[in-house]
Design a protein around this motif. Structure first.
Motif, PDB file in Angstrom:
ATOM      1  N   LEU A   1      36.086  -6.846  42.914  1.00  0.00           N
ATOM      2  CA  LEU A   1      36.009  -5.729  41.977  1.00  0.00           C
ATOM      3  C   LEU A   1      35.003  -6.029  40.861  1.00  0.00           C
ATOM      4  N   LEU A   2      35.047  -7.242  40.322  1.00  0.00           N
ATOM      5  CA  LEU A   2      34.105  -7.621  39.268  1.00  0.00           C
ATOM      6  C   LEU A   2      32.671  -7.651  39.787  1.00  0.00           C
ATOM      7  N   LEU A   3      32.489  -8.067  41.019  1.00  0.00           N
ATOM      8  CA  LEU A   3      31.154  -8.062  41.616  1.00  0.00           C
ATOM      9  C   LEU A   3      30.623  -6.633  41.699  1.00  0.00           C
ATOM     10  N   ALA A   4      31.461  -5.718  42.151  1.00  0.00           N
ATOM     11  CA  ALA A   4      31.045  -4.311  42.263  1.00  0.00           C
ATOM     12  C   ALA A   4      30.773  -3.698  40.895  1.00  0.00           C
ATOM     13  N   ILE A   5      31.623  -3.984  39.926  1.00  0.00           N
ATOM     14  CA  ILE A   5      31.428  -3.456  38.568  1.00  0.00           C
ATOM     15  C   ILE A   5      30.138  -3.998  37.965  1.00  0.00           C
TER      16      ILE A   5
ATOM     17  N   LEU B   1      14.954   0.573  21.223  1.00  0.00           N
ATOM     18  CA  LEU B   1      16.177  -0.214  21.071  1.00  0.00           C
ATOM     19  C   LEU B   1      17.080  -0.057  22.291  1.00  0.00           C
ATOM     20  N   SER B   2      17.132   1.136  22.853  1.00  0.00           N
ATOM     21  CA  SER B   2      17.964   1.342  24.033  1.00  0.00           C
ATOM     22  C   SER B   2      17.449   0.540  25.223  1.00  0.00           C
ATOM     23  N   ILE B   3      16.119   0.367  25.297  1.00  0.00           N
ATOM     24  CA  ILE B   3      15.539  -0.453  26.368  1.00  0.00           C
ATOM     25  C   ILE B   3      15.966  -1.911  26.195  1.00  0.00           C
ATOM     26  N   ILE B   4      15.895  -2.400  24.974  1.00  0.00           N
ATOM     27  CA  ILE B   4      16.288  -3.786  24.693  1.00  0.00           C
ATOM     28  C   ILE B   4      17.760  -3.998  25.013  1.00  0.00           C
ATOM     29  N   PHE B   5      18.612  -3.087  24.552  1.00  0.00           N
ATOM     30  CA  PHE B   5      20.045  -3.213  24.827  1.00  0.00           C
ATOM     31  C   PHE B   5      20.348  -3.033  26.310  1.00  0.00           C
ATOM     32  N   ALA B   6      19.582  -2.190  26.989  1.00  0.00           N
ATOM     33  CA  ALA B   6      19.783  -2.004  28.429  1.00  0.00           C
ATOM     34  C   ALA B   6      19.436  -3.289  29.186  1.00  0.00           C
ATOM     35  N   PHE B   7      18.397  -4.001  28.742  1.00  0.00           N
ATOM     36  CA  PHE B   7      18.090  -5.300  29.345  1.00  0.00           C
ATOM     37  C   PHE B   7      19.246  -6.271  29.134  1.00  0.00           C
ATOM     38  N   LEU B   8      19.838  -6.231  27.949  1.00  0.00           N
ATOM     39  CA  LEU B   8      20.991  -7.076  27.653  1.00  0.00           C
ATOM     40  C   LEU B   8      22.165  -6.724  28.575  1.00  0.00           C
ATOM     41  N   GLY B   9      22.419  -5.434  28.755  1.00  0.00           N
ATOM     42  CA  GLY B   9      23.476  -4.995  29.666  1.00  0.00           C
ATOM     43  C   GLY B   9      23.192  -5.383  31.110  1.00  0.00           C
ATOM     44  N   THR B  10      21.927  -5.297  31.500  1.00  0.00           N
ATOM     45  CA  THR B  10      21.535  -5.714  32.853  1.00  0.00           C
ATOM     46  C   THR B  10      21.818  -7.198  33.048  1.00  0.00           C
ATOM     47  N   ALA B  11      21.470  -8.006  32.052  1.00  0.00           N
ATOM     48  CA  ALA B  11      21.736  -9.446  32.129  1.00  0.00           C
ATOM     49  C   ALA B  11      23.232  -9.719  32.245  1.00  0.00           C
ATOM     50  N   GLY B  12      24.047  -8.995  31.476  1.00  0.00           N
ATOM     51  CA  GLY B  12      25.496  -9.155  31.548  1.00  0.00           C
ATOM     52  C   GLY B  12      26.039  -8.783  32.919  1.00  0.00           C
ATOM     53  N   GLY B  13      25.541  -7.681  33.476  1.00  0.00           N
ATOM     54  CA  GLY B  13      25.975  -7.257  34.808  1.00  0.00           C
ATOM     55  C   GLY B  13      25.578  -8.245  35.881  1.00  0.00           C
ATOM     56  N   ILE B  14      24.354  -8.761  35.796  1.00  0.00           N
ATOM     57  CA  ILE B  14      23.889  -9.741  36.784  1.00  0.00           C
ATOM     58  C   ILE B  14      24.674 -11.041  36.665  1.00  0.00           C
ATOM     59  N   TYR B  15      24.965 -11.469  35.443  1.00  0.00           N
ATOM     60  CA  TYR B  15      25.788 -12.663  35.223  1.00  0.00           C
ATOM     61  C   TYR B  15      27.157 -12.484  35.876  1.00  0.00           C
ATOM     62  N   CYS B  16      27.751 -11.324  35.705  1.00  0.00           N
ATOM     63  CA  CYS B  16      29.049 -11.038  36.313  1.00  0.00           C
ATOM     64  C   CYS B  16      28.958 -11.076  37.837  1.00  0.00           C
ATOM     65  N   VAL B  17      27.891 -10.523  38.393  1.00  0.00           N
ATOM     66  CA  VAL B  17      27.703 -10.522  39.847  1.00  0.00           C
ATOM     67  C   VAL B  17      27.599 -11.947  40.375  1.00  0.00           C
ATOM     68  N   ILE B  18      26.822 -12.786  39.704  1.00  0.00           N
ATOM     69  CA  ILE B  18      26.617 -14.159  40.168  1.00  0.00           C
ATOM     70  C   ILE B  18      27.914 -14.955  40.146  1.00  0.00           C
ATOM     71  N   ILE B  19      28.631 -14.914  39.021  1.00  0.00           N
ATOM     72  CA  ILE B  19      29.883 -15.680  38.913  1.00  0.00           C
ATOM     73  C   ILE B  19      30.930 -15.127  39.882  1.00  0.00           C
TER      74      ILE B  19
END
Length: 194
Positions: free
Chosen positions: A157-161, A82-100
Motif C-alpha cells: 500500500l505504501l509503495l502504491a501511495i 514555489l509550487s515547482i520547488i515544493f512539488a520536487f520535494l513531494g516527488t522526493a518524498g514519494g520516491i523515498y517511500c517507494v524505495i523503502i
C-alpha cells in the motif's frame, strides 16, 4: 489553459494520500495489532518512509498547491515557482517511500521462528525464490501471527501511495513550468500592447 485549477486538484488529491501513508506507516509499528518491543519490529519501518517521505514531505506541496493561483490563470509566477520547488520535494518524498517499501517487500518481516528467536528468514532470498511468490514458506514465522500478510499488505500500500504521490508531484512540476512560461508570455504581450 488554467494551470491554477490543475494545481488545486493535485493539492486536494495529495491530502488523502499523505494521510493514508502516515496511517499505514503507523500500523507497521503494531504488527497484527499487537504492541511489541522496538527491537522486534521490522527495521525498515524505522526509516519513517510513510510518515516523513509520503506524509509530511507531501503535505508541504499539498498546502502550497491549494494556495496557488490568484487573479486569473498563469498570473502568479512566484507562487508557481514555489509550487515547482515544493512539488520536487513531494516527488522526493514519494520516491523515498517507494524505495523503502520495495525493500520492505523484498526482504520480508522480522519474526519469531520458534523459541523467541527473532530473525529475518527471507532477507537473503533471491528475487526468483522470494517468499512473496511462495506462500508455503510463510509458515516459518510463528509470531506475531499473520506478520507476513500484515507487512506485505502495508508495504505494498505504501509503495502504491508513494508512486501515486510522485506522479502527481511530477505532473505539478510540468504544470508549474507551463504556468511560468504562460505568465512570461502574458507579460510580454501586455508590454508590447502598451
Amino acid at each position: 489553459m488554467c494551470t491554477s485549477k490543475c494545481s488545486k486538484c493535485i493539492g486536494i488529491a495529495l491530502f488523502p494520500l499523505a494521510i493514508c501513508a502516515i496511517i499505514s506507516n503507523l500500523l507497521l509499528y503494531f504488527p497484527n495489532g499487537e504492541v511489541l518491543e522496538a527491537r522486534r519490529i521490522t527495521d525498515l519501518v524505522w526509516f519513517f518512509h510513510g510518515i516523513m517521505g509520503a506524509g509530511i514531505l507531501v503535505f508541504l506541496p499539498a498546502f502550497m498547491l491549494l494556495g496557488v493561483g490568484g487573479a486569473g490563470c498563469c498570473a502568479n509566477k512566484c507562487r508557481m515557482l514555489l509550487s515547482i520547488i515544493f512539488a520536487f520535494l513531494g516527488t522526493a518524498g514519494g520516491i523515498y517511500c517507494v524505495i523503502i517499501s520495495f525493500l520492505g517487500l523484498i526482504s520480508g518481516p522480522l519474526c519469531d521462528i520458534g523459541d523467541e528467536v527473532y530473525i529475518y528468514p527471507f532477507r537473503n532470498d533471491t528475487f526468483v525464490d522470494n517468499y512473496l511468490f511462495n506462500q508455503t514458506t510463510w509458515g516459518i514465522c510463528k509470531k506475531p501471527e499473520n506478520i507476513i500478510l500484515w507487512n506485505t499488505a502495508l508495504f505494498a500500500l505504501l509503495l502504491a501511495i508513494g508512486a501515486a504521490e510522485a506522479i502527481l508531484c511530477l505532473i505539478q512540476v510540468v504544470n508549474g513550468l507551463l504556468a511560468f512560461v504562460c505568465g512570461l508570455r502574458e507579460r510580454k504581450t501586455d508590454i508590447a500592447g502598451m
